[in-house]
Write an enzyme that holds these catalytic residues in place. Structure first.
Site, PDB file in Angstrom:
ATOM      1  N   ARG A  36       0.839  -1.202   0.000  1.00 55.91           N
ATOM      2  CA  ARG A  36       0.000   0.000   0.000  1.00 55.91           C
ATOM      3  C   ARG A  36       0.876   1.255   0.000  1.00 55.91           C
ATOM      4  NH1 ARG A  36      -5.367  -1.579   3.377  1.00 55.91           N
ATOM      5  NH2 ARG A  36      -4.162  -2.876   4.810  1.00 55.91           N
ATOM      6  N   ASN A 119      -7.270 -22.715  -0.858  1.00 55.73           N
ATOM      7  CA  ASN A 119      -6.057 -23.352  -0.345  1.00 55.73           C
ATOM      8  C   ASN A 119      -5.190 -23.749  -1.535  1.00 55.73           C
ATOM      9  OD1 ASN A 119      -4.113 -25.170   0.848  1.00 55.73           O
ATOM     10  ND2 ASN A 119      -5.410 -25.041   2.656  1.00 55.73           N
ATOM     11  N   HIS A 150      -6.901 -22.331  13.126  1.00 56.74           N
ATOM     12  CA  HIS A 150      -5.964 -21.349  12.564  1.00 56.74           C
ATOM     13  C   HIS A 150      -5.499 -20.394  13.655  1.00 56.74           C
ATOM     14  CE1 HIS A 150      -7.569 -22.607   8.608  1.00 56.74           C
ATOM     15  NE2 HIS A 150      -6.426 -22.148   8.126  1.00 56.74           N
ATOM     16  N   HIS A 151      -4.501 -19.594  13.300  1.00 50.78           N
ATOM     17  CA  HIS A 151      -3.948 -18.579  14.210  1.00 50.78           C
ATOM     18  C   HIS A 151      -4.986 -17.509  14.585  1.00 50.78           C
ATOM     19  CE1 HIS A 151      -3.702 -16.040  10.618  1.00 50.78           C
ATOM     20  NE2 HIS A 151      -3.253 -17.133  10.007  1.00 50.78           N
ATOM     21  N   LYS A 154      -6.513 -14.629  12.130  1.00 46.59           N
ATOM     22  CA  LYS A 154      -7.376 -14.894  10.964  1.00 46.59           C
ATOM     23  C   LYS A 154      -8.757 -14.282  11.179  1.00 46.59           C
ATOM     24  CE  LYS A 154      -8.836 -18.631   7.859  1.00 46.59           C
ATOM     25  NZ  LYS A 154      -8.440 -17.917   6.634  1.00 46.59           N
ATOM     26  N   THR A 161     -10.827 -23.110   3.209  1.00 52.40           N
ATOM     27  CA  THR A 161     -10.507 -24.527   2.973  1.00 52.40           C
ATOM     28  C   THR A 161     -11.593 -25.431   3.554  1.00 52.40           C
ATOM     29  OG1 THR A 161      -8.179 -23.958   3.080  1.00 52.40           O
ATOM     30  CG2 THR A 161      -8.738 -26.292   3.337  1.00 52.40           C
TER      31      THR A 161
END
Ligand SMILES: NC(=O)c1ccc[n+]([C@@H]2O[C@H](COP(=O)([O-])OP(=O)(O)OC[C@H]3O[C@@H](n4cnc5c(N)ncnc54)[C@H](OP(=O)(O)O)[C@@H]3O)[C@@H](O)[C@H]2O)c1
Length: 262
Positions: A36, A119, A150-151, A154, A161
């Protein structure tokens, strides 16, 4: 001849992985890395490559055969306005699109090649084939649950997925995934409905991406699981798919098209 690759959202975790993969690939040349206009990386050299991070997307696309995007849906939709002008083939690894945004992407793909992959790992896409087989054999009797982790950073849930896995299972059973999926049965004070596909989501720590599908029968459970050990598997698949997509005519593609025809 080398495939010239541009990377969108180059400042992101996946953007950095794709840069690393593209620069170590013998058939690929990294030609642009977008960030950006207010990003601290702007104007800085990209690793040991002879290019700088840029926000001039149109110029970067003009120098490239294909662009890889792992950003957020808003970032992808902005990028698509530019690729529509330059007709640059586009790999989209971003997740979390609305149905309307996916329709827009499919419309855009009438004029240039677009591959949408929630994915990009070769392993997950092989897992989809295993799930289709299991769904054909067991889908009608089993309770099916898709569990993904997930972490904590997210944003979208369930993961792209997990949704793609649910769609593959439903398609194999001749059903529509939207009619079978449920995300909130535990909060509705009811027992499990026959045929529903449960979606369970974990967001914690720095988990890269784990998906497990249970086909639970009364006396036994079949479980199919994929665990990403690092982000490299996603970058590897995205770059391989980009080399392929750069040679394809306009159209809307998935990783299955790439894997079946490479
Ligand atoms: N398909 C797959 O196999 C796969 C694998 C992993 C992740 N993903 C998906 O890929 C996406 C990115 O994941 P990540 O882990 O790399 O996230 P991340 O580290 O948070 O990076 C996000 C990137 O997107 C940029 N961005 C956000 N909004 C934007 C906008 N409106 N315009 C332009 N750029 C924008 C960010 O720029 P700033 O630095 O300026 O904020 C950053 O470069 C997510 O949707 C994730 O679910 C897909």
């Amino acid at each position: 001849m080398k495939t010239k690759i541009a990377v969108n959202a180059a400042s992101g975790k996946m953007g950095q992985q794709v840069i690393s993969q593209a620069t170590s690939h013998s058939q690929v040349e990294l030609t642009a890395a977008f960030c950006r206009s207010d990003h601290r990386l702007l104007g800085r050299q990209v690793g040991f490559n002879n290019i700088e991070y840029t926000s001039d997307i149109e110029q970067g696309l003009n120098q490239s055969d294909v662009v890889i995007d792992f950003s957020l849906p808003e970032g992808t939709m902005e990028l698509v306005k530019q690729t529509a002008k330059t007709k640059t083939p586009l790999i989209i690894g971003t997740t979390g699109f609305s149905d309307e945004q996916i329709s827009e992407l499919k419309d855009a793909a009438k004029n240039f090649p677009v591959l949408l992959a929630p994915n990009t790992s070769i392993g997950v896409n092989s897992t989809l084939a295993l799930l289709s087989l299991a769904a054909k054999m067991l889908g009608k009797q089993a309770d099916i649950e898709i569990i993904e982790a997930h972490h904590k950073h997210k944003i979208d849930a369930p993961s792209g997925t997990a949704i793609r896995m649910g769609q593959a299972i439903a398609e194999a059973m001749g059903e529509n995934f939207n009619d079978l999926k449920t995300t909130d049965s535990r909060f509705e004070k009811r027992t499990r409905k026959k045929g529903e596909i449960g979606m369970s989501v974990i967001r914690a720590g720095e988990i890269i991406g784990e998906h497990k599908v249970l086909f639970a029968l009364d006396n036994e459970i079949i479980s199919i699981e994929h665990k990403a050990q690092n982000r490299h598997c996603f970058a590897e698949g995205a770059v391989e798919a980009a080399v392929w997509l750069a040679q394809q005519p306009a159209g809307f593609y998935t990783m299955q098209d790439f894997l079946a025809n490479r």
